[in-house]
Design a protein around this motif. Sequence first.
Motif, PDB file in Angstrom:
ATOM      1  N   SER A  32       3.909   5.851  -5.448  1.00 16.29           N
ATOM      2  CA  SER A  32       3.819   6.022  -6.899  1.00 16.29           C
ATOM      3  C   SER A  32       2.909   7.209  -7.234  1.00 16.29           C
ATOM      4  CB  SER A  32       3.318   4.741  -7.565  1.00 16.29           C
ATOM      5  OG  SER A  32       1.945   4.547  -7.324  1.00 16.29           O
ATOM      6  N   TYR A  86       4.581  -2.323  -5.819  1.00 19.15           N
ATOM      7  CA  TYR A  86       3.307  -2.514  -5.123  1.00 19.15           C
ATOM      8  C   TYR A  86       2.685  -3.845  -5.520  1.00 19.15           C
ATOM      9  CZ  TYR A  86      -1.824  -1.956  -6.035  1.00 19.15           C
ATOM     10  OH  TYR A  86      -3.159  -2.152  -6.234  1.00 19.15           O
ATOM     11  N   ARG A  87       2.684  -4.162  -6.795  1.00 18.86           N
ATOM     12  CA  ARG A  87       2.102  -5.422  -7.246  1.00 18.86           C
ATOM     13  C   ARG A  87       2.872  -6.623  -6.704  1.00 18.86           C
ATOM     14  NH1 ARG A  87      -2.639  -4.611  -7.419  1.00 18.86           N
ATOM     15  NH2 ARG A  87      -2.571  -6.861  -7.613  1.00 18.86           N
ATOM     16  N   ASP A 113       0.826  -1.210   0.000  1.00 19.13           N
ATOM     17  CA  ASP A 113       0.000   0.000   0.000  1.00 19.13           C
ATOM     18  C   ASP A 113       0.859   1.258   0.000  1.00 19.13           C
ATOM     19  OD1 ASP A 113      -2.243  -1.532   0.005  1.00 19.13           O
ATOM     20  OD2 ASP A 113      -2.750  -1.225   2.115  1.00 19.13           O
ATOM     21  N   TYR A 127      -7.175   3.939 -14.474  1.00 17.33           N
ATOM     22  CA  TYR A 127      -7.058   3.793 -13.014  1.00 17.33           C
ATOM     23  C   TYR A 127      -8.227   4.476 -12.293  1.00 17.33           C
ATOM     24  CZ  TYR A 127      -2.452   1.625 -12.984  1.00 17.33           C
ATOM     25  OH  TYR A 127      -1.418   0.749 -13.147  1.00 17.33           O
ATOM     26  N   THR A 166       4.010   1.605  -1.178  1.00 14.46           N
ATOM     27  CA  THR A 166       4.656   1.846  -2.476  1.00 14.46           C
ATOM     28  C   THR A 166       3.619   2.342  -3.489  1.00 14.46           C
ATOM     29  OG1 THR A 166       4.558  -0.547  -2.835  1.00 14.46           O
ATOM     30  CG2 THR A 166       6.707   0.377  -2.350  1.00 14.46           C
ATOM     31  N   HIS A 167       2.392   1.841  -3.357  1.00 16.42           N
ATOM     32  CA  HIS A 167       1.314   2.335  -4.220  1.00 16.42           C
ATOM     33  C   HIS A 167       1.105   3.837  -3.983  1.00 16.42           C
ATOM     34  CE1 HIS A 167      -3.018   1.544  -5.894  1.00 16.42           C
ATOM     35  NE2 HIS A 167      -2.295   2.303  -6.678  1.00 16.42           N
ATOM     36  N   PHE A 207      -6.795   7.208  -3.104  1.00 10.14           N
ATOM     37  CA  PHE A 207      -6.622   6.657  -4.453  1.00 10.14           C
ATOM     38  C   PHE A 207      -7.679   7.182  -5.421  1.00 10.14           C
ATOM     39  CE2 PHE A 207      -4.305   3.013  -2.275  1.00 10.14           C
ATOM     40  CZ  PHE A 207      -3.072   3.535  -2.603  1.00 10.14           C
ATOM     41  N   LEU A 250       4.878   1.406  -8.820  1.00 12.09           N
ATOM     42  CA  LEU A 250       3.661   0.662  -9.143  1.00 12.09           C
ATOM     43  C   LEU A 250       3.943  -0.839  -9.240  1.00 12.09           C
ATOM     44  CD1 LEU A 250       1.587   2.550 -11.874  1.00 12.09           C
ATOM     45  CD2 LEU A 250       0.848   1.882  -9.598  1.00 12.09           C
ATOM     46  N   GLU A 302      -7.526  -3.364 -13.748  1.00  9.51           N
ATOM     47  CA  GLU A 302      -6.278  -2.898 -13.141  1.00  9.51           C
ATOM     48  C   GLU A 302      -5.095  -3.703 -13.677  1.00  9.51           C
ATOM     49  OE1 GLU A 302      -5.800  -3.310  -8.899  1.00  9.51           O
ATOM     50  OE2 GLU A 302      -3.952  -2.121  -8.900  1.00  9.51           O
ATOM     51  N   TYR A 315       2.081  -7.207  -3.142  1.00 10.85           N
ATOM     52  CA  TYR A 315       0.755  -7.781  -2.931  1.00 10.85           C
ATOM     53  C   TYR A 315       0.784  -9.296  -3.128  1.00 10.85           C
ATOM     54  CZ  TYR A 315      -2.909  -4.495  -1.677  1.00 10.85           C
ATOM     55  OH  TYR A 315      -3.746  -3.670  -0.958  1.00 10.85           O
TER      56      TYR A 315
END
Lengths: 215, 10
Positions: free
Chosen positions: A15, A160-161, A9, A40, A11-12, A67, A157, A129, A164
């Motif tokens: 970004s 972040y992925r 979250d 997005y 790092t998201h 967001f 981004l 997404e 996750y």
Amino acid sequence: MNIFRFSGDMTHLMSVLVLLLKIHTIKSCAGISLKTQELYALVFLARYLDIVTNFISLYNTIMKLIFLGSSFMIVWYIRRHRIVRRSYDKEHDTFRHLFLVLPCFILALLINERSAFKEIMWTFSLYLEAVAILPQLVLLQRTKNIDNLTGQYVFFLGAYRALYICNWIYRYFTEPHYVHWITWISGLVQTLLYADFFYYYFNSWKNNVKLQLPA
Amino acid sequence: TEDQNGKDEL
């Protein structure tokens, strides 16, 4: 909440902040794909339909608001801001939204966990997404000089992925009944799309040269 | 506070 989820979250969030920083202080959106940003905004709109009806935690609600707000703010900056919009690379940002939105929506209608409206919209947001970064990656490939902030934006981004995925593995082993195929597969596809970018990003960093993706 | 559905994720 585990450390992977929280770092993901963050790092998201980073970004988004990097992107807003670039747009707000340099007043430039060069190298940024408006198509990706609009996708997005749509992703968050479809996913957070439950923001007022389903309270999970203060953290959750605040992050959702950030967001949602930031994605619409970025779109507004690129489309409407008197100075920022001049730097928008319209000629190279030619990806068609519908080619991504329509297949994702049809797929969400066909493959979902429950066929209720909110559930389908939530599934649609996951599929969308997964592929929303494509216009941005195409634009990066067409851009000769990728500036540092744009590179960092995509790097955060991707991070972040990846985080996750660590979060899902952790939750699978620590929480009972934590199985979410739709989330996992679309998340995995999304992360794989960054693999190529990461390869060139780390190479440019290691060799201390400017980031450039091969056409 | 984390719900069963994994919907507590962003």
